[in-house]
Design a protein around this motif. Structure first.
Motif, PDB file in Angstrom:
ATOM      1  N   GLY A 161       5.195  -5.817   2.370  1.00  0.00           N
ATOM      2  CA  GLY A 161       5.528  -7.224   2.149  1.00  0.00           C
ATOM      3  C   GLY A 161       6.684  -7.654   3.032  1.00  0.00           C
ATOM      4  O   GLY A 161       7.373  -6.828   3.657  1.00  0.00           O
TER       5      GLY A 161
ATOM      6  N   ARG B 126       1.282   2.568   2.704  1.00  0.00           N
ATOM      7  CA  ARG B 126       0.754   1.269   2.242  1.00  0.00           C
ATOM      8  C   ARG B 126      -0.105   0.679   3.357  1.00  0.00           C
ATOM      9  O   ARG B 126       0.252  -0.328   3.966  1.00  0.00           O
ATOM     10  CB  ARG B 126       1.900   0.323   1.887  1.00  0.00           C
TER      11      ARG B 126
ATOM     12  N   LEU C 272      -3.008  -0.986   3.723  1.00  0.00           N
ATOM     13  CA  LEU C 272      -3.761  -2.239   3.696  1.00  0.00           C
ATOM     14  C   LEU C 272      -2.867  -3.466   3.841  1.00  0.00           C
ATOM     15  O   LEU C 272      -3.073  -4.305   4.728  1.00  0.00           O
ATOM     16  CB  LEU C 272      -4.577  -2.346   2.411  1.00  0.00           C
ATOM     17  N   LEU C 273      -1.854  -3.582   2.970  1.00  0.00           N
ATOM     18  CA  LEU C 273      -1.023  -4.784   2.933  1.00  0.00           C
ATOM     19  C   LEU C 273       0.413  -4.546   3.373  1.00  0.00           C
ATOM     20  O   LEU C 273       1.153  -5.502   3.586  1.00  0.00           O
ATOM     21  CB  LEU C 273      -1.014  -5.375   1.512  1.00  0.00           C
TER      22      LEU C 273
ATOM     23  N   TRP D 219       4.112  -9.660  -2.383  1.00  0.00           N
ATOM     24  CA  TRP D 219       4.112  -8.254  -2.769  1.00  0.00           C
ATOM     25  C   TRP D 219       5.304  -7.489  -2.171  1.00  0.00           C
ATOM     26  O   TRP D 219       5.274  -6.275  -2.065  1.00  0.00           O
ATOM     27  CB  TRP D 219       2.801  -7.572  -2.385  1.00  0.00           C
TER      28      TRP D 219
ATOM     29  N   GLY E  81       3.006  -5.620   6.933  1.00  0.00           N
ATOM     30  CA  GLY E  81       1.769  -6.375   6.769  1.00  0.00           C
ATOM     31  C   GLY E  81       0.523  -5.533   6.737  1.00  0.00           C
ATOM     32  O   GLY E  81      -0.567  -6.055   6.473  1.00  0.00           O
ATOM     33  N   GLY E  82       0.632  -4.236   7.009  1.00  0.00           N
ATOM     34  CA  GLY E  82      -0.505  -3.333   6.922  1.00  0.00           C
ATOM     35  C   GLY E  82      -1.576  -3.618   7.974  1.00  0.00           C
ATOM     36  O   GLY E  82      -1.351  -4.292   8.979  1.00  0.00           O
TER      37      GLY E  82
ATOM     38  N   ILE F 228      -4.126  -5.504   7.730  1.00  0.00           N
ATOM     39  CA  ILE F 228      -4.450  -6.939   7.837  1.00  0.00           C
ATOM     40  C   ILE F 228      -3.484  -7.616   8.801  1.00  0.00           C
ATOM     41  O   ILE F 228      -3.884  -8.429   9.645  1.00  0.00           O
ATOM     42  CB  ILE F 228      -4.408  -7.605   6.452  1.00  0.00           C
TER      43      ILE F 228
ATOM     44  N   SER G 228       2.929 -12.625   2.475  1.00  0.00           N
ATOM     45  CA  SER G 228       3.240 -11.260   2.064  1.00  0.00           C
ATOM     46  C   SER G 228       4.514 -11.160   1.247  1.00  0.00           C
ATOM     47  O   SER G 228       4.837 -10.092   0.715  1.00  0.00           O
ATOM     48  CB  SER G 228       3.349 -10.350   3.298  1.00  0.00           C
TER      49      SER G 228
ATOM     50  N   TYR H  26       0.100 -15.447   7.119  1.00  0.00           N
ATOM     51  CA  TYR H  26      -0.072 -14.198   6.373  1.00  0.00           C
ATOM     52  C   TYR H  26       1.272 -13.521   6.143  1.00  0.00           C
ATOM     53  O   TYR H  26       1.536 -12.993   5.042  1.00  0.00           O
ATOM     54  CB  TYR H  26      -1.007 -13.262   7.127  1.00  0.00           C
ATOM     55  N   GLN H  27       2.127 -13.507   7.148  1.00  0.00           N
ATOM     56  CA  GLN H  27       3.442 -12.901   6.976  1.00  0.00           C
ATOM     57  C   GLN H  27       4.225 -13.619   5.873  1.00  0.00           C
ATOM     58  O   GLN H  27       4.912 -12.974   5.076  1.00  0.00           O
ATOM     59  CB  GLN H  27       4.220 -12.952   8.289  1.00  0.00           C
TER      60      GLN H  27
END
Length: 406
Positions: A292, A286, A288-289, A86, A319-320, A322, A83, A79-80
């Motif tokens: 980046g 920010r 949620l996400l 964005w 990363g927010g 998530i 990211s 996931y990182q």
């Protein structure tokens, strides 16, 4: 002739340790400039993967218990990496992506080693940490690597790297003491490494040591045998007193300035408070996400070389929610793998690896970035993963050395 069933990991464990310890060491620190090879991770990872492939081919497949620990870590790292899509325009993401890829490979290697013979791999790794702590201490004691303000460091690493090895040296001293029949000689290095930890001037490292000791005492409190620990504590106290009397004046002025005047008197926090506050502010903007990958320097408007110095806050900012959720999943996977083994059956190696991981996790609340967390993930992974029952080496089935710990 060694058969696949009795073959045990050897040189590949040493190579993996060197790769883990080297971090981002470059040849330019040694005054050399060799294109491609400047980042020593390039040749080291190639050698590591080749040696692991050769060993695995010889030994064959070895299933593991605790695979969920690795999957959780890879999900977070994946996931990182994703990211980057964005991250703010113009953000430098290449080096951080390289760090994440190197971290993922290192974790997969240690997972395969743990599946093969976790206790032997961990015992070798802990012994190597002990040897590395001595090398770093002696290098720093010789005056090489000190920072301008007097903080101890060595071999190209900063004081925060130095303090980690000093405390790991203390933990591994206790491990070797328990492993080798409680011979008191193994406890002598503890005051020496504590002296080095104080000389590093790392307040976060010393607080992390306190956190680790507190957790350990909570775990072993019901089983403390005071008669058993009197002699070890006396030896450590006497050795420490001799060390303070003989070598204490060398760092007395530095300790007074760093810990008393700057920290207690002036409340100096090395701008950690500013970085933490900015990371929280970005997270709420920010949620949620996040920003980046490596977006914190761009969005914060601070020095481009600055980073959060706190792993959870860094993941929150970049990363927010998530990212934080995946971080929690990673820790839960590690805990599930460790707790799946009944307390009475946990090996001394697994317990020691867990405490090493806990200490480094605490230090990541005060310093370090994503790749600096590699030792934490590796040690917690070694605590959580072990060979499947039909693959556990005979020596391990007979029972590892026992000692205090949860």
């Amino acid at each position: 002739m060694t058969t696949p069933q009795t073959a045990r990991p050897g040189l590949v464990v040493v190579i993996a340790f060197v790769v883990m310890l080297a971090g981002r060491f470059t040849l330019t620190r040694a005054g050399l400039d060799i294109p491609v090879l400047n980042d020593v991770r390039v040749p080291l990872f190639l050698v590591l993967l080749l040696s692991l492939a050769l060993e695995s081919h010889h030994v064959g497949h070895h299933p593991a218990k605790g695979s969920e620990a690795l999957y959780g870590l890879l999900a977070l790292i994946g996931y990182q990496g994703l990211s980057v899509l964005w991250a703010p325009p113009g953000t430098v993401t290449g080096p951080v992506l390289g760090d994440l890829c190197a971290l993922a490979v290192l974790l997969v290697v240690y997972f395969r080693l743990a599946a093969w013979d976790r206790d032997r791999v961990t015992a070798t790794t802990l012994t190597l940490f002990h040897a590395a702590a001595w090398v770093y201490f002696l290098a720093a004691a010789s005056g090489r690597g000190h920072e301008a303000n007097g903080r101890w460091a060595a071999l190209g690493g900063g004081p925060n790297v130095f303090v980690r090895l000093m405390v790991l040296g203390m933990i591994t001293s206790l491990y070797l003491y328990l492993r080798h029949g409680e011979r008191l000689i193994w406890l002598v290095p503890i005051p020496v490494f504590l002296f080095g930890a104080v000389a590093s001037g790392s307040r976060g490292g010393l607080v992390s040591l306190g956190i680790t000791i507190g957790i350990a005492l909570l775990a072993i409190r019901p089983r403390i045998d005071f008669g058993r620990i009197v002699k070890p504590l006396t030896l450590v106290a006497v050795t420490g007193a001799v060390l303070v009397i003989t070598a204490g004046p060398l760092i007395a002025g530095f300790v007074q300035q760093r810990f008393v005047e700057a920290t207690l008197g002036e409340g100096y926090a090395s701008e950690r408070d500013v970085l933490f506050q900015m990371a929280l502010q970005i997270f709420w903007q920010r949620p949620l996400l996040g920003t980046g990958l490596n977006g914190f320097p761009s969005v914060s408007g601070l020095n481009p070389d600055l980073y959060v110095h706190n792993l959870p806050l860094s993941i929150a900012a970049e990363g927010g929610f998530i990212g934080l959720a995946l971080l929690l999943v990673a820790f839960l996977g590690l805990w599930h793998g460790y707790a799946a083994v009944p307390r009475a059956e946990r090996s001394l190696e697994a317990r020691t690896a867990a405490y090493c991981g806990i200490f480094i996790a605490a230090t990541n609340l005060f310093s370090g970035d994503y790749y600096d967390a590699r030792m934490m993930w590796v040690m917690l992974l070694l605590a959580a993963v072990h060979p499947a029952p039909d693959r556990v080496p005979a020596a391990a089935r007979q029972g590892s050395s026992r000692g205090p710990g949860g």
